[in-house]
Scaffold this motif. Structure first.
Motif, PDB file in Angstrom:
ATOM      1  N   GLU A  99       0.265  -0.959  -0.167  1.00 20.98           N
ATOM      2  CA  GLU A  99      -0.264  -0.321   0.100  1.00 20.98           C
ATOM      3  C   GLU A  99       0.633   0.721   0.126  1.00 20.98           C
ATOM      4  N   ARG A 100       1.890   1.807   0.663  1.00 17.02           N
ATOM      5  CA  ARG A 100       2.992   2.150   0.583  1.00 17.02           C
ATOM      6  C   ARG A 100       3.530   2.967  -0.734  1.00 17.02           C
ATOM      7  N   VAL A 101       3.865   1.047  -1.034  1.00 23.07           N
ATOM      8  CA  VAL A 101       3.976   1.420  -3.008  1.00 23.07           C
ATOM      9  C   VAL A 101       3.055   2.266  -3.358  1.00 23.07           C
ATOM     10  N   ASP A 102       1.794   2.060  -4.061  1.00 27.11           N
ATOM     11  CA  ASP A 102       1.156   2.259  -4.381  1.00 27.11           C
ATOM     12  C   ASP A 102       0.363   3.247  -3.809  1.00 27.11           C
ATOM     13  N   ARG A 103       0.686   4.029  -2.920  1.00 25.50           N
ATOM     14  CA  ARG A 103      -0.426   5.300  -2.792  1.00 25.50           C
ATOM     15  C   ARG A 103       1.336   6.485  -2.620  1.00 25.50           C
ATOM     16  N   GLY A 104       2.417   6.274  -2.960  1.00 25.14           N
ATOM     17  CA  GLY A 104       3.285   6.724  -2.673  1.00 25.14           C
ATOM     18  C   GLY A 104       4.193   6.981  -3.808  1.00 25.14           C
ATOM     19  N   TYR A 105       4.310   5.747  -5.030  1.00 24.68           N
ATOM     20  CA  TYR A 105       5.561   6.082  -6.428  1.00 24.68           C
ATOM     21  C   TYR A 105       4.224   6.950  -6.518  1.00 24.68           C
ATOM     22  N   ARG A 106       4.897   8.226  -7.699  1.00 22.91           N
ATOM     23  CA  ARG A 106       4.091   8.492  -8.892  1.00 22.91           C
ATOM     24  C   ARG A 106       4.916   8.781  -9.539  1.00 22.91           C
ATOM     25  N   ALA A 107       4.360   8.231 -11.124  1.00 25.56           N
ATOM     26  CA  ALA A 107       5.869   8.014 -12.011  1.00 25.56           C
ATOM     27  C   ALA A 107       5.489   9.489 -12.329  1.00 25.56           C
ATOM     28  N   LYS A 108       6.792  10.427 -12.902  1.00 27.33           N
ATOM     29  CA  LYS A 108       6.779  11.508 -13.685  1.00 27.33           C
ATOM     30  C   LYS A 108       6.453  11.008 -15.466  1.00 27.33           C
ATOM     31  N   THR A 109       6.144  11.921 -15.759  1.00 30.86           N
ATOM     32  CA  THR A 109       5.727  11.779 -17.562  1.00 30.86           C
ATOM     33  C   THR A 109       7.157  12.844 -17.852  1.00 30.86           C
ATOM     34  N   VAL A 110       7.607  12.108 -18.534  1.00 29.50           N
ATOM     35  CA  VAL A 110       8.592  12.635 -18.726  1.00 29.50           C
ATOM     36  C   VAL A 110       8.987  12.267 -20.892  1.00 29.50           C
ATOM     37  N   LEU A 111       8.895  13.035 -22.423  1.00 34.95           N
ATOM     38  CA  LEU A 111       9.316  12.822 -23.413  1.00 34.95           C
ATOM     39  C   LEU A 111      10.408  12.899 -23.992  1.00 34.95           C
ATOM     40  N   SER A 112      10.860  11.979 -23.870  1.00 33.10           N
ATOM     41  CA  SER A 112      12.770  11.536 -23.870  1.00 33.10           C
ATOM     42  C   SER A 112      12.660  11.977 -25.447  1.00 33.10           C
ATOM     43  N   PRO A 113      13.836  12.329 -25.705  1.00 37.65           N
ATOM     44  CA  PRO A 113      14.461  12.603 -27.087  1.00 37.65           C
ATOM     45  C   PRO A 113      14.317  11.618 -27.796  1.00 37.65           C
TER      46      PRO A 113
END
Length: 734
Positions: free
Chosen positions: A247-261
């Protein structure tokens, strides 16, 4: 910077177009479909893999076409294949890579059996048809057409078919770590992208060419606690601790959206091709940030995010037992610039205050990539969209990882592209149900690879390799009846013997002539046997039958055909339709190739002690079997026939160069070594000595020749004219 669009509709060079027009693509499609069907039927589902069986199948095809092949053994019936077509190129090789293993399937959900290889309704059906046996066969078929066409290459062409891509990358990792110095490919074409209809916009086909893969971090979140009975609940139990940590992982990890080259470049190319307002948005940095980034973060999140994906939980063995240890598995995929240990530290921080919880690393790989501003990428782009104005080629960041991830760190530029066009429904069959590849795609993909390889790796002038020899073989009239076939076989035998002369065999730059002749002669003999049966003495005459046998004896790249011929001729020995000697030599040839003891001791190798036969069945009886088969020498004499030191070739080369002292020395050494032809060798030494002006040596060697039984007439040999005025000439009593 958009480099690809300028080349997207460029016509291929005239040399490539001429080569493609010379190919019978209907025949190529039929042959490739048959190969793919049989390849799919070989069970290489991993685990356990059994990729050796698939590697042997591909090796058989490429051996017959003159490739130098090698199996790299991984144990447990697992192996990878390295096959090389070398044409004396000056630049580093180009590799065509595929993996042999396939993923499991659920047969009850398929309309045809997953390993059937059925060719029906315009498709080849079966697990691996797209991922990735289909690509493997396209690579092999394109390479075979290049070999058969005799095209000159400025790069060696290397086929790599590897084990265990789907599970751990064992095959590619082994080649990279232990064999790459020998393989030496500058460029690698692998899986990773393909052409998809309506990928972003209706009516537009995007050919995505993978230039990079996300990295990978495979981890377990492990929880430990007190074991107990399922009927009693305790606070320090491992499952409860694991649940809280998850539950900690599910709530705590927030993926950043990055447009790679690579993704930015892909969007810019798609936008430039699309045009209009939408195209302008894709080409605008602000537009991509405000609109595109949010849309991609949905169903295409794997392209723009570092993902932490829960893939399973384990640890319980019985419902009424609380285990002391349980864990959850996470497959984390990392964008370029995100290192595995950095993500691990982020995950560990989420659970660091939880008692009895820790992380275990199962595997980690950093992201890597290759440049798209590269001539090979642009060549791929050209042939991907050729003739299709609705299509655009663009670089891709692959959401998963392929074997390319292991090859870039050892110096290869690796790109991922299967040259086919499919829709989303067909794409879903990869790792899904009813996987299949259309015959149209099989043909198109082979044609794209053929053009790409010739364009990028072919000789700049488009010349054919060994054109005179290939033209000579092609010009041999093809017989249609025993008489004309006999004439054809005689011509083929003459060329066979010519390329087996020392000046060819002992010259590494010319040895490929022998390969070319053997491959072409074997292919034609196979056709003759399929149509007319084995050429017997009664129908084709002694010469025709023996010439056919000689070509079969030299068909080493097609062991199955040699074994077929052996079975055909064995019952013909008793009736006199085939010489016992011919059967004996071919029997030994096949036995040694199949790693069995031979019967007649005709096959061996040169060692420091001279020529030695391979293992012999019942060695005490071998001389009797040799005599019964009409083989003229016993084993002791036969050992002396072979010139392991190359003295014969040395002497002939010296004679041709008029280096008479070296010629005399080499022939004399050959004769003194116990050759069964010592009389002839001594005589040749005398001739060279006479031409060198060494009269004493010449008379000595001529005397030895006569003592050994030389039966010719030295008086008629102009090489010995210098001896006639010497009194010793009369003393010879000629």
């Amino acid at each position: 910077m958009i480099l690809g669009l300028a080349l997207a509709f460029a016509a291929p060079p005239a040399r490539v177009e001429a080569a493609r027009q010379a190919v019978d693509w209907d025949a190529v499609e039929a042959e490739a479909a048959d190969w793919l069907s049989r390849y799919i039927q070989i069970d290489t589902v991993a685990p356990p893999g059994n990729e050796r069986d698939g590697a042997v199948f591909l090796r058989g095809i490429l051996d017959r076409e003159g490739f130098d092949t090698q199996l790299v053994d991984h144990g447990d019936n697992r192996a990878s294949l390295i096959a090389r077509l070398s044409r004396g190129g000056t630049r580093p090789p180009l590799c065509l890579l595929s993996h042999i293993d396939v993923v499991p399937s659920e047969p009850d959900r398929w309309s045809r059996q997953p390993l059937s290889g059925a060719v029906e309704d315009g498709y080849v059906w079966g697990r691996g048809a797209i991922d990735m046996k289909g690509m493997g066969i396209m690579e092999v078929a394109a390479a075979v057409q290049i070999a058969r066409g005799g095209f000159a290459l400025d790069r060696d062409l290397v086929i790599l078919a590897v084990a265990d891509e789907e599970v751990s990358g064992l095959g590619a990792r082994t080649l990279a770590a232990e064999h790459w110095d020998d393989i030496g490919c500058e460029y690698v074409l692998n899986e990773g992208g393909l052409g998809q209809e309506g990928a972003l916009f209706e009516g537009q086909t995007v050919h995505a060419i993978s230039v990079a893969e996300r990295g990978a971090l495979w981890v377990r979140l492990v929880a430990e606690g007190e074991p107990g009975h399922g009927s009693v609940i305790a606070a320090a139990e491992a499952p409860l601790r694991l649940l809280e940590a998850m539950e900690r992982v599910d709530r705590g990890y927030r993926a950043k959206t990055v447009l790679s080259p690579p993704i930015v470049e892909m969007l810019e190319r798609i936008g430039a091709h699309k045009g209009g307002f939408v195209g302008g948005v894709l080409r605008s940095g602000l537009g991509r940030s405000l609109i595109v980034k949010g849309q991609l973060a949905g169903s295409n999140a794997s392209l723009v995010q570092t993902t932490v994906h829960l893939t399973g939980m384990s640890g319980a063995s019985s419902t009424n037992v609380v285990p002391s240890t349980v864990w959850a598995s996470y497959d984390c995929r990392l964008l370029p610039g995100v290192e595995p240990r950095a993500l691990l530290a982020e995950l560990e921080a989420l659970t660091e205050d939880l008692e009895g919880v820790h992380w275990e690393v199962l595997s980690e790989l950093s992201s890597n990539g290759s440049p798209w501003e590269d001539p090979f990428f642009e060549t791929l782009s050209t042939y991907a969209v050729e003739g299709h104005p609705e299509a655009v080629a663009a670089p891709l960041l692959s959401p998963g990882f392929t074997d390319s991830l292991f090859l870039r760190p050892v110096g290869a530029k690796a790109y991922g592209y299967i040259p086919i066009v499919i829709d989303a429904k067909e794409r879903a069959t990869m790792h899904g149900d009813d996987e299949r590849l259309s015959l149209e795609n099989l043909r198109h993909g082979t044609r794209v690879l053929f053009g790409t390889v010739l364009d990028f790796a072919g000789a700049p002038d488009g010349s054919a390799f060994l054109p005179a020899l290939r033209d000579e073989l092609a010009a041999i009239p093809r017989g249609t009846d025993p008489a004309s076939i006999g004439e054809e076989l005689a011509l083929r035998k003459a060329i066979d013997q010519r390329v087996r002369q020392p000046e060819v065999i002992h010259d590494p730059d010319r040895r490929v002539e022998l390969t070319l002749v053997d491959v072409e002669n074997t292919r034609r003999l196979r056709e003759i046997v399929a149509t007319h049966g084995w050429p017997t003495v009664g129908v084709f005459g002694k010469d025709g039958s023996r010439d056919a046998w000689l070509l079969a004896q030299h068909a080493d790249r097609d062991l199955a055909f040699q074994a077929e011929v052996l079975a055909l001729i064995e019952p013909l020995v008793a009736s006199g339709e085939v010489r016992p000697r011919d059967h004996a030599y071919l029997y030994d040839r096949v036995a040694v190739a199949e790693d069995r003891p031979q019967r007649f001791g005709t096959q061996g190798r040169c060692t420091d002690a001279g020529w030695e036969p391979f293992a012999i069945e019942d060695p005490d009886g071998v001389d009797g079997r040799r005599a019964a088969a009409g083989i003229g020498w016993d084993m002791a004499t036969y050992r002396q026939v072979f010139d392991c030191a190359g003295l014969e070739a040395k002497a002939k080369a010296a004679y041709a160069a008029k280096d008479w002292p070296v010629c005399a020395e080499a022939y004399a050494e050959r004769a003194a070594g116990g050759s069964p032809n010592a009389a002839v060798q001594w005589y040749n030494a005398a001739c060279c000595g006479a031409l060198a002006g060494d009269l004493d040596g010449a008379f000595d060697d001529l005397g030895r020749a006569l003592e050994a039984g030389f039966t010719g007439d030295p008086r008629k040999d102009p090489d010995l004219d210098g001896l006639h005025a010497d009194p010793r000439w009369e003393a010879l009593g000629l």
